[in-house]
Every structure is written in C-alpha cells, then in structure tokens.
Write an enzyme that holds these catalytic residues in place. Structure first.
Site, mmCIF file in Angstrom:
data_model
loop_
_atom_site.group_PDB
_atom_site.id
_atom_site.type_symbol
_atom_site.label_atom_id
_atom_site.label_comp_id
_atom_site.label_asym_id
_atom_site.label_seq_id
_atom_site.Cartn_x
_atom_site.Cartn_y
_atom_site.Cartn_z
ATOM 1 N N GLY A 19 -11.350 -5.125 -3.755
ATOM 2 C CA GLY A 19 -11.360 -5.800 -2.469
ATOM 3 C C GLY A 19 -13.106 -6.857 -2.903
ATOM 4 O O GLY A 19 -12.890 -7.816 -2.455
ATOM 5 N N GLU A 25 -1.583 2.211 -7.010
ATOM 6 C CA GLU A 25 -0.167 1.646 -6.488
ATOM 7 C C GLU A 25 0.951 1.525 -7.701
ATOM 8 O O GLU A 25 1.890 0.709 -6.605
ATOM 9 C CB GLU A 25 -0.802 0.560 -5.785
ATOM 10 C CG GLU A 25 -2.291 -0.072 -5.157
ATOM 11 C CD GLU A 25 -3.262 -0.376 -5.525
ATOM 12 O OE1 GLU A 25 -3.360 -1.364 -5.151
ATOM 13 O OE2 GLU A 25 -4.121 -0.227 -4.299
ATOM 14 N N GLU A 53 -10.235 7.934 -8.052
ATOM 15 C CA GLU A 53 -9.873 6.842 -8.021
ATOM 16 C C GLU A 53 -9.452 7.585 -6.055
ATOM 17 O O GLU A 53 -7.801 7.665 -6.501
ATOM 18 C CB GLU A 53 -8.802 5.526 -7.288
ATOM 19 C CG GLU A 53 -9.891 4.623 -8.545
ATOM 20 C CD GLU A 53 -9.459 3.423 -8.419
ATOM 21 O OE1 GLU A 53 -10.125 2.368 -8.243
ATOM 22 O OE2 GLU A 53 -7.894 3.050 -8.023
ATOM 23 N N SER A 96 -13.555 1.576 -1.827
ATOM 24 C CA SER A 96 -14.306 1.453 -1.036
ATOM 25 C C SER A 96 -16.066 1.004 -1.719
ATOM 26 O O SER A 96 -16.909 1.119 -0.974
ATOM 27 C CB SER A 96 -13.744 1.426 0.112
ATOM 28 O OG SER A 96 -12.802 1.209 0.874
ATOM 29 N N HIS A 124 -2.930 2.856 -11.742
ATOM 30 C CA HIS A 124 -3.334 2.994 -11.295
ATOM 31 C C HIS A 124 -2.437 3.198 -10.039
ATOM 32 O O HIS A 124 -1.156 3.893 -10.275
ATOM 33 C CB HIS A 124 -3.656 1.204 -10.461
ATOM 34 C CG HIS A 124 -4.534 0.961 -9.604
ATOM 35 N ND1 HIS A 124 -4.091 1.399 -8.210
ATOM 36 C CD2 HIS A 124 -5.808 0.860 -9.348
ATOM 37 C CE1 HIS A 124 -5.116 0.783 -6.886
ATOM 38 N NE2 HIS A 124 -5.865 0.590 -7.795
ATOM 39 N N LYS A 151 -6.131 -7.233 -8.229
ATOM 40 C CA LYS A 151 -4.986 -6.857 -8.264
ATOM 41 C C LYS A 151 -4.240 -8.182 -7.983
ATOM 42 O O LYS A 151 -4.186 -8.886 -8.708
ATOM 43 C CB LYS A 151 -5.185 -5.696 -6.608
ATOM 44 C CG LYS A 151 -6.054 -4.618 -7.066
ATOM 45 C CD LYS A 151 -6.183 -3.478 -5.481
ATOM 46 C CE LYS A 151 -6.419 -2.399 -6.108
ATOM 47 N NZ LYS A 151 -6.171 -1.622 -4.172
ATOM 48 N N ASN A 202 -10.884 -5.064 -9.560
ATOM 49 C CA ASN A 202 -9.974 -5.209 -9.485
ATOM 50 C C ASN A 202 -9.122 -6.138 -9.612
ATOM 51 O O ASN A 202 -9.080 -5.459 -7.948
ATOM 52 C CB ASN A 202 -9.035 -3.871 -9.967
ATOM 53 C CG ASN A 202 -7.076 -3.740 -9.811
ATOM 54 O OD1 ASN A 202 -6.894 -4.320 -10.387
ATOM 55 N ND2 ASN A 202 -7.416 -2.975 -9.646
ATOM 56 N N GLY A 234 -8.968 0.640 -0.597
ATOM 57 C CA GLY A 234 -8.755 0.119 0.549
ATOM 58 C C GLY A 234 -8.777 0.182 2.125
ATOM 59 O O GLY A 234 -8.591 -0.692 3.143
HETATM 60 O O1 LIG Z 1 -8.662 -0.565 -8.638
HETATM 61 C C1 LIG Z 1 -9.577 -0.657 -7.333
HETATM 62 C C2 LIG Z 1 -9.334 0.093 -6.650
HETATM 63 O O2 LIG Z 1 -8.020 0.684 -6.221
HETATM 64 C C3 LIG Z 1 -10.373 0.428 -4.883
HETATM 65 O O3 LIG Z 1 -9.839 -0.616 -4.019
HETATM 66 P P1 LIG Z 1 -11.363 -0.939 -3.311
HETATM 67 O O4 LIG Z 1 -12.188 -1.299 -3.474
HETATM 68 O O5 LIG Z 1 -10.341 -2.248 -2.707
HETATM 69 O O6 LIG Z 1 -11.633 0.116 -1.950
#
Ligand SMILES: O=C[C@H](O)COP(=O)(O)O
Length: 248
Positions: A234, A96, A166, A212, A94, A11, A9, A172
């Site tokens: 990330g 967010e 999640e 993460s 999601h 983002k 993802n 993150g």
């Molecule tokens: O969509 C992915 C998640 O929000 C995880 O993000 P992350 O791998 O940066 O923690």
C-alpha cells in the site's frame, strides 16, 4: 555487507500514465542513497517503467511469471518475455498468488530456477497465516517454504535471490509483526539458508520484511540486525511515501 533493498509491490494498481508520473516525481529523490530501490509493477507497465527509469537507480520487477519459456498457457507471461524487456526482479510466491491463484511450493521452486536461468532476480515470498502463528508453526512453515524454494538451486546463485518474509496476517491489515519478532523469524530463515547452502551464502542473501511497512515504521524495522529490506504494498503507491521509505 548486504545492500538494503526497498521494493514497492504495486499489486493491481496504476495505469501507464500514473506509473510514468510516479517515476518522474520520485527519481531524483531516491538517487542519493545506497539503498536499492525497486518497483514491482503489473505487466502492462513494465516496458514503460524500464524506459522512464533509464539512468536512474530504480530497478523494475514483475509480480509473477510462468516457469515455461513458451507454450499454450493462456494469460501467462514467460521468463523470456520478461528478459526481453530487461526486467531486473520478479516476485515469486507472493501469498496472494498462493491464496488466489494456486501457487504452490513446487511451482515457486520451478519459477525460481527459471528466473535465475534467465538472469532475473527472484524475490521469493514466504510467511505464515494467523492460525499457523497462533499454533506456533511459524518456523516450520517458513523452513519448509524456504527449503522447497531453494531446491536444486546452484549454491553460487543463491545470493541473487531475495527472500521476503511476509506474515500473511500483517499484509494490508495495518498490523505489523513487531520488529523484534520479524527479526527473529528472519534470522531463523538465515539459519535455514545456512543449513541448505552454507554459512557464507546465508550471510550474502538479503531477506526483507513485508506487511504494513510505512514511512513511520520503516526505520525501526531496518535497524534490526538481520532485516535487509522491505517489500511494501500500500505505502509504495504514494510517491512521497515511497521517497521516505527508500530514504529511511
Ligand atoms: O508485497 C507486499 C505485501 O503484500 C505487503 O503489503 P502491505 O504493505 O500493503 O501490507
């Protein structure tokens, strides 16, 4: 047998050039695997990503969509528009989107129904906040989110949905749920799906973990019995990490 699915993802990251360069760098190195590799990218990249991934085994996803086909919804993108460019997946709900853009369990459900109607596979995100985890509400929260997301979905179509668990506090932050904890919640989510749609359907639904995930923990996570994939933020932005993730 559920096919593992590793979805990046991105983002709000990457220009068209960066996205095309990324695919050219990874495409041959994610080819010889039974894992389904997905990139969920900003809307501006989707058409170019569909072009550059032709003939590869990388699938492309959007990160959101509206539940109406068209109308006066300034700034929104419809399922029809995503279908026109043959997007394979769409992330729905999601955390967010829930936190910053008023996404609710009701809109998640409307979007899931619409995505399926248009032949786009939804990746539905669920998960608890830190406070909910600390007050032992995790199961209640994910149960409600999953039941609501699946409301009125034809049982035959549920296998086309991917659920991403999640925990919000792990996104993150560098904190991950232990693979055992993640597996416990994910097997509970499978029970919830079974109670709504029956055991057979629940055995087919793929459930990912997100929060993460990195090359150094993906294998341990993927070795758990009920975890069928990862939704990675990330680490999915970096080509060499993405290659390692898909080839866990
Ligand atoms: O969509 C992915 C998640 O929000 C995880 O993000 P992350 O791998 O940066 O923690």
């Amino acid at each position: 047998m559920r096919t593992p699915i590793i979805a990046g993802n991105w983002k709000m990251h990457k220009t068209i050039k960066e996205a095309v360069d990324f695919v050219n760098e990874v495409k041959d190195k994610v080819a010889n695997t039974d894992v389904e590799a997905v990139i969920c990218a900003p809307f501006t990249l989707l058409k170019d990503l569909k072009e550059v991934t032709k003939g590869t085994n990388i699938k492309i996803g959007a990160q959101n969509m509206h539940f109406e086909e068209k109308g006066a919804f300034t700034g929104e993108i419809s399922p029809l528009m995503l279908k026109e460019i043959e997007v394979d997946y769409v992330i729905i709900g999601h955390s967010e989107r829930r936190q910053y853009f008023n996404e609710t369990d009701e809109t998640v459900n409307k979007k899931v129904l619409k995505a399926l109607e248009y032949g786009i596979k939804p990746i539905v995100c669920v998960g608890e906040t830190l406070e909910e985890r600390e007050t032992e509400k995790t199961k209640d929260v994910v149960k409600y989110q999953v039941e609501k997301a699946l409301e009125n979905v034809d049982k035959d179509r549920v296998k086309d949905i991917v659920i991403a668990y999640e925990p919000i506090w792990a996104i993150g932050t560098g904190k991950t749920a232990s693979s055992k904890d993640a597996n416990d919640v994910i097997s509970y989510i499978r029970e919830v799906v079974a109670s709504v749609c029956g055991e057979e359907v629940s055995e087919e639904v793929r459930i990912q973990y997100g929060g993460s995930v990195k090359p150094n923990n993906v294998e341990e996570i993927m070795n758990e019995s009920d975890i069928d994939g990862a939704l990675v933020g990330g680490a999915s932005l970096n080509p060499s990490d993405y290659i390692e993730l898909v080839n866990f």
